[in-house]
Design a protein around this motif. Structure first.
Motif, short mmCIF file in Angstrom:
data_model
loop_
_atom_site.label_atom_id
_atom_site.label_comp_id
_atom_site.label_asym_id
_atom_site.label_seq_id
_atom_site.Cartn_x
_atom_site.Cartn_y
_atom_site.Cartn_z
N SER A 16 -35.36 -19.94 -2.40
CA SER A 16 -36.63 -19.66 -3.08
C SER A 16 -36.75 -20.45 -4.38
CB SER A 16 -36.77 -18.17 -3.36
OG SER A 16 -36.78 -17.45 -2.15
N ILE A 17 -35.69 -20.44 -5.17
CA ILE A 17 -35.71 -21.18 -6.44
C ILE A 17 -35.88 -22.67 -6.16
CG2 ILE A 17 -34.30 -21.87 -8.43
CD1 ILE A 17 -33.08 -19.00 -8.32
N MET A 18 -35.11 -23.18 -5.21
CA MET A 18 -35.20 -24.60 -4.86
C MET A 18 -36.61 -24.95 -4.38
SD MET A 18 -33.17 -27.33 -4.63
CE MET A 18 -31.50 -26.83 -4.32
N THR A 19 -37.19 -24.11 -3.56
CA THR A 19 -38.54 -24.36 -3.04
C THR A 19 -39.57 -24.39 -4.16
OG1 THR A 19 -37.95 -23.35 -0.92
CG2 THR A 19 -40.30 -23.51 -1.44
N VAL A 20 -39.50 -23.44 -5.06
CA VAL A 20 -40.45 -23.41 -6.19
C VAL A 20 -40.33 -24.69 -7.02
CG1 VAL A 20 -40.96 -22.26 -8.39
CG2 VAL A 20 -40.66 -20.90 -6.31
N ILE A 21 -39.12 -25.11 -7.31
CA ILE A 21 -38.91 -26.32 -8.10
C ILE A 21 -39.49 -27.54 -7.40
CG2 ILE A 21 -37.16 -27.93 -9.00
CD1 ILE A 21 -35.36 -25.41 -9.42
N ILE A 22 -39.22 -27.67 -6.11
CA ILE A 22 -39.68 -28.85 -5.37
C ILE A 22 -41.20 -28.86 -5.23
CG2 ILE A 22 -39.57 -30.07 -3.15
CD1 ILE A 22 -36.74 -28.74 -2.89
N VAL A 23 -41.78 -27.75 -4.84
CA VAL A 23 -43.24 -27.69 -4.69
C VAL A 23 -43.92 -27.96 -6.02
CG1 VAL A 23 -45.20 -26.21 -4.11
CG2 VAL A 23 -43.17 -26.23 -2.63
N MET A 24 -43.44 -27.32 -7.08
CA MET A 24 -44.01 -27.55 -8.40
C MET A 24 -43.89 -29.03 -8.79
SD MET A 24 -43.24 -25.40 -11.89
CE MET A 24 -41.52 -25.82 -11.94
N THR A 45 -39.51 -31.34 -14.28
CA THR A 45 -39.18 -30.15 -13.49
C THR A 45 -38.14 -30.43 -12.41
OG1 THR A 45 -41.07 -30.59 -12.02
CG2 THR A 45 -41.44 -29.10 -13.88
N TYR A 46 -38.18 -31.60 -11.80
CA TYR A 46 -37.33 -31.87 -10.64
C TYR A 46 -35.83 -31.79 -10.90
CZ TYR A 46 -35.56 -33.88 -6.37
OH TYR A 46 -34.88 -34.07 -5.21
N PRO A 47 -35.31 -32.25 -12.04
CA PRO A 47 -33.86 -32.18 -12.26
C PRO A 47 -33.27 -30.78 -12.16
CG PRO A 47 -34.82 -33.73 -13.78
CD PRO A 47 -35.96 -33.02 -13.10
N PHE A 48 -34.09 -29.76 -12.31
CA PHE A 48 -33.59 -28.40 -12.16
C PHE A 48 -33.10 -28.14 -10.72
CE2 PHE A 48 -35.88 -28.06 -16.10
CZ PHE A 48 -35.06 -27.24 -16.87
N ALA A 49 -33.63 -28.88 -9.75
CA ALA A 49 -33.15 -28.75 -8.37
C ALA A 49 -31.70 -29.19 -8.27
CB ALA A 49 -34.04 -29.56 -7.42
N PHE A 50 -31.32 -30.22 -9.02
CA PHE A 50 -29.92 -30.66 -9.02
C PHE A 50 -29.02 -29.62 -9.69
CE2 PHE A 50 -31.99 -34.92 -8.70
CZ PHE A 50 -31.50 -35.23 -7.44
N LEU A 51 -29.54 -28.95 -10.71
CA LEU A 51 -28.78 -27.88 -11.35
C LEU A 51 -28.47 -26.78 -10.34
CD1 LEU A 51 -27.58 -26.46 -13.88
CD2 LEU A 51 -29.88 -25.56 -14.31
N VAL A 52 -29.47 -26.39 -9.55
CA VAL A 52 -29.27 -25.36 -8.52
C VAL A 52 -28.23 -25.84 -7.50
CG1 VAL A 52 -30.39 -24.09 -6.63
CG2 VAL A 52 -31.58 -24.39 -8.82
#
Length: 182
Positions: A16-24, A45-52
């Motif tokens: 869910s977190i990954m999806t929100v980051i990517i869609v946003m 916003t996108y680098p937060f996906a790498f953090l996850v």
């Protein structure tokens, strides 16, 4: 190396977190959200996906991180199709998959070194892969200055990669205490 088990509930939260980051990020990379000729909001916003991904890889291992990436990829591409241009959704999905699989691979190879090396080096490489795959697929031939945007986004992603080491360390330590690791 022994990893914690990724429960279905924790997996759902991660996806869910990954999806929100990517869609946003896919929404914020569209032309109407360009900050100027060399930067989009999506770069922030996108680098937060790498953090996850890196936190999942650290605690649950590369197999669990890949599972979340694959599921997040499918869900985010489907949702992005409705909120972003089709070309952006496809380019994003392709770049996301390539970059995150590279990130997981490199992170796993460096995991036993200093705490910061794995997320920093993996994020650095994955940012290059993601940026050039995405901007090449999404904007080539459209008249949008994709090389300039790509360079601007890459610069921000690399800076964010460095800044996100702080929350990675803080969250890694907390995750390790919960799971009995150091």
């Amino acid at each position: 190396m022994k990893f914690d088990r990724l429960s279905p509930f924790k997996g759902l939260i991660a996806v869910s977190i990954m999806t929100v980051i990517i869609v946003m990020s896919n929404i914020l990379v569209q032309p109407q959200y360009h900050l100027n000729a060399w930067l989009t909001w999506g770069a922030i916003t996108y680098p937060f996906a790498f953090l996850v991904t890196d936190l999942l890889n650290r605690r649950f291992g590369p197999a669990a991180a890949r599972k979340v990436v694959f599921i997040g990829f499918v869900v985010a591409v489907v949702i992005s199709y409705f909120y972003a241009d089709t070309r952006i959704a496809i380019a994003s999905g392709s770049a996301f998959l390539l970059a995150h699989l590279a990130d997981i691979f490199v992170f796993d190879k460096l995991r036993r070194q200093s705490w910061w090396k794995a997320p920093f080096v993996a994020g650095f490489l994955a940012s290059f892969v993601d940026t050039y795959a995405f901007f090449g697929l999404a904007f080539i031939g459209t008249g949008i200055p994709w090389i300039t945007l790509g360079l601007g986004d890459l610069g921000i992603k690399l800076a964010m990669n460095l800044l996100l080491l702080l929350p990675f360390r803080a969250l890694m330590w907390n995750l390790g205490k919960q799971s009995g690791q150091d």
